[in-house]
Design a protein around this motif. Structure first.
Motif, mmCIF file in Angstrom:
data_model
loop_
_atom_site.group_PDB
_atom_site.id
_atom_site.type_symbol
_atom_site.label_atom_id
_atom_site.label_comp_id
_atom_site.label_asym_id
_atom_site.label_seq_id
_atom_site.Cartn_x
_atom_site.Cartn_y
_atom_site.Cartn_z
ATOM 1 N N ASP A 17 0.461 -0.941 -0.101
ATOM 2 C CA ASP A 17 0.596 -0.315 0.086
ATOM 3 C C ASP A 17 1.437 1.383 0.073
ATOM 4 O O ASP A 17 1.891 0.808 0.166
ATOM 5 N N ASP A 18 0.865 2.581 -0.442
ATOM 6 C CA ASP A 18 0.264 3.602 -0.034
ATOM 7 C C ASP A 18 2.293 4.420 -1.107
ATOM 8 O O ASP A 18 2.316 5.266 -0.867
ATOM 9 N N HIS B 157 -5.769 2.814 -4.031
ATOM 10 C CA HIS B 157 -5.800 3.003 -2.471
ATOM 11 C C HIS B 157 -6.040 4.751 -2.103
ATOM 12 O O HIS B 157 -5.324 4.996 -1.938
ATOM 13 N N HIS C 161 -5.513 9.651 0.078
ATOM 14 C CA HIS C 161 -5.243 8.743 1.572
ATOM 15 C C HIS C 161 -5.038 9.513 2.166
ATOM 16 O O HIS C 161 -3.841 10.126 3.674
HETATM 17 ZN ZN LIG Z 1 -2.847 3.625 3.349
#
Ligand SMILES: [Zn+2]
Length: 258
Positions: free
Chosen positions: A82-83, A132, A136
């Motif tokens: 993720d991210d 995602h 964020h």
């Molecule tokens: Zn995340």
């Protein structure tokens, strides 16, 4: 391989929670009427908790279905990172190549737009790209209203779809939180929500040994492993590398459900 039709579940009744909420409040009112406040008040509080707590439980499915584990007892896991994209992406791609593993990168739309070459490289090396959110919003994702929530999902989907040549099919919520307004944009865009079964808290904890211990405890056939890149502690590459070693030592292959 697993069965894609059952794994990829887009929400089909985004407002089902409303019916449950109405039914529960009617039941509470009925109880209060019949048995008085000593029963009615706790029932009221409990009924509200039943709708608030799932917002913060990454595997709760009250507001949208979620895939938390792959079926079957083969020694295979779904690696999810993720991210990104981030400065760590190239090194993580090299580590995956060295270990012969494939992963799905849950990318943040804004970051992908800023570094399109990294998105293309992820795809060129045979990995998956998933949604995602656009920016964020770590602290407030759970509290977004319908329009802001839709914008988070849609903007990321548009950018990633354009970079990848086809729209992502999986979505991961920020911190795993959901709320009543997530299911509608997921349904519109044909996105299924991916949760996880194993995490080492590597987004916040840079201690490789501790992270590995947490991962090891949860590993098992069909695990969905949550890892991060670009964490502020600067040790994401090291952690991913160690996680890949652990998986290989224990005889796990990686698989991407589609
Ligand atoms: Zn995340």
């Amino acid at each position: 391989m697993s069965r894609p039709t059952t794994l990829h579940r887009t929400p089909h009744r985004p407002h089902a929670w409303l019916a449950w909420l109405a039914a529960s409040q009617l039941a509470v009112a009925g109880l209060w009427w019949v048995a008085g406040w000593r029963w009615g008040l706790p029932a009221l509080l409990l009924s509200h908790a039943a709708f608030i707590v799932p917002v913060f439980l990454p595997r709760a499915t009250l507001y949208a279905p979620a895939l938390s584990r792959l079926p079957g007892d083969e020694r295979q896991v779904w690696l999810t990172i993720d991210d990104g994209p981030s400065d760590d992406t190239p090194a993580i791609l090299d580590a995956l190549d060295r270990h012969g593993m494939q992963a799905t990168f849950f990318l943040v739309g804004q970051r992908a737009q800023a570094r399109p070459e990294l998105v293309r490289e992820i795809l060129r090396r045979g990995h998956g790209v998933a949604n995602h959110t656009w920016s964020h919003p770590q602290a407030w994702f759970w509290a977004l209203g319908p329009r802001a929530m839709a914008a988070q999902v849609e903007r990321a989907q548009a950018v990633l779809g354009e970079l990848a040549g086809q729209p992502p099919r999986w979505f991961r919520a920020v911190a795993g939180h959901t709320n009543p307004f997530l299911a509608a944009p997921l349904r519109r865009l044909g996105l299924a929500r991916a949760a996880w079964s194993v995490r080492g808290y590597d987004a916040v904890d840079g201690d490789v040994v501790r992270v590995l211990q947490r991962l090891q405890r949860g590993l098992g056939p069909g695990a969905i492993v949550l890892l991060h890149e670009g964490a502020p502690h600067g040790r994401s590459v090291e952690i991913v590398e160690a996680a890949l070693c652990l998986l290989r030592e224990q005889g796990y292959a990686s698989v991407i459900p589609e």
